[in-house]
Design a protein around this motif. Sequence first.
Motif, short mmCIF file in Angstrom:
data_model
loop_
_atom_site.label_atom_id
_atom_site.label_comp_id
_atom_site.label_asym_id
_atom_site.label_seq_id
_atom_site.Cartn_x
_atom_site.Cartn_y
_atom_site.Cartn_z
N GLU A 28 0.82 -1.20 0.00
CA GLU A 28 0.00 0.00 0.00
C GLU A 28 0.86 1.26 0.00
O GLU A 28 0.45 2.30 -0.51
N ALA A 45 -1.19 -3.90 3.15
CA ALA A 45 -2.61 -3.94 3.52
C ALA A 45 -3.19 -5.17 2.83
O ALA A 45 -2.45 -5.93 2.20
N GLU A 46 -4.48 -5.35 2.91
CA GLU A 46 -5.13 -6.53 2.31
C GLU A 46 -4.38 -7.78 2.75
O GLU A 46 -4.00 -8.63 1.96
N HIS A 49 -5.24 -12.82 6.52
CA HIS A 49 -5.71 -12.81 7.91
C HIS A 49 -5.33 -14.07 8.67
O HIS A 49 -5.19 -14.03 9.89
N SER A 59 -5.28 -2.77 13.62
CA SER A 59 -4.66 -2.22 12.41
C SER A 59 -5.09 -2.99 11.18
O SER A 59 -5.43 -4.17 11.27
N THR A 60 -5.06 -2.32 10.07
CA THR A 60 -5.40 -2.99 8.81
C THR A 60 -4.17 -3.33 8.00
O THR A 60 -4.29 -3.79 6.87
N GLY A 61 -2.98 -3.09 8.56
CA GLY A 61 -1.77 -3.37 7.81
C GLY A 61 -0.57 -3.57 8.72
O GLY A 61 -0.66 -3.43 9.94
N GLU A 102 -0.95 5.34 12.82
CA GLU A 102 -2.10 5.99 12.20
C GLU A 102 -1.82 7.44 11.86
O GLU A 102 -2.53 8.05 11.11
#
Length: 104
Positions: A28, A45-46, A49, A59-61, A102
């Motif tokens: 990302e 990211a993505e 999981h 967190s997303t990454g 963040e």
Amino acid sequence: MNAAPEEITSLVGREVYSSNGVFVGEIEDIQLDLDARAVTGLALAELNHELFAGEVGGSTGVIVPYRWVRAVGDIVLVNDVIERYDAGEPEEEAAEIEAPSETR
């Protein structure tokens, strides 16, 4: 054979896999050290999981140290240390994966 250099932004959007073929995430952003003019990390990211279950909190990454990168092409290959992180091995290198802050 020397390939023409690519812009660093061309890494954004590429998928990242471990050297064993396990999907890790998608690039990302790039972490840079401007003084050294060097890439120091890949913000992913993505995420897979299953690989990071419970380890990245809300967190997303994550940021993966660039020295773990083994090859860059249509995809990016990183050392299998990322899989050892998932296995809970208390390896010093595996502890270096961090959730990106963040604030920018």
